[in-house]
Write a protein that holds these residues in place. Structure first.
Motif: not given
Length: 84
Positions: A38-66
Motif C-alpha cells: 500500500k506504500t508503493l503508490g496510489d494504485g496499490y493503495a486503492h487496490a488494497l484499501e480494504h485489505e481484509s477482503v483480499i485473498r492470499i495464496a502462497i505457492n498456489q495454496e490459500h493462506v490466512e493473512h498471518d
C-alpha cells in the motif's frame, strides 16, 4: 526476489498482472505484505484499501493473512471469489 501475481480488480487497480519484488526484511506475513504494498503508490493503495477482503495464496495454496511468507516463490493476491 519474490514473484507477486495480481488477479481481477486487484490487477486492474495496480496496473499490472505480476511483478518480481525485493521485500524488506520486516515484511514477514501476508498482512505485512499488504501493508507494505500500500506504500508503493496510489494504485496499490486503492487496490488494497480494504485489505481484509483480499485473498492470499502462497505457492498456489490459500493462506490466512498471518501466515509467514518466508521462502515463498509466488504470492498471489485476489479479491473475494463468487462461485456458481
Amino acid at each position: 526476489m519474490t514473484r507477486l501475481v495480481y488477479f481481477a480488480w486487484v490487477r486492474e487497480r495496480i496496473g499490472k498482472g505480476e511483478e518480481d519484488i525485493d521485500l524488506p526484511a520486516d515484511v514477514t506475513t501476508g498482512a505485512a505484505l499488504l501493508g507494505y504494498l500500500k506504500t508503493l503508490g496510489d494504485g496499490y493503495a486503492h487496490a488494497l484499501e480494504h485489505e481484509s477482503v483480499i485473498r492470499i495464496a502462497i505457492n498456489q495454496e490459500h493462506v490466512e493473512h498471518d501466515e509467514p511468507i518466508a521462502g515463498a516463490r509466488e504470492i498471489a493476491l485476489f479479491p473475494p471469489m463468487t462461485g456458481g
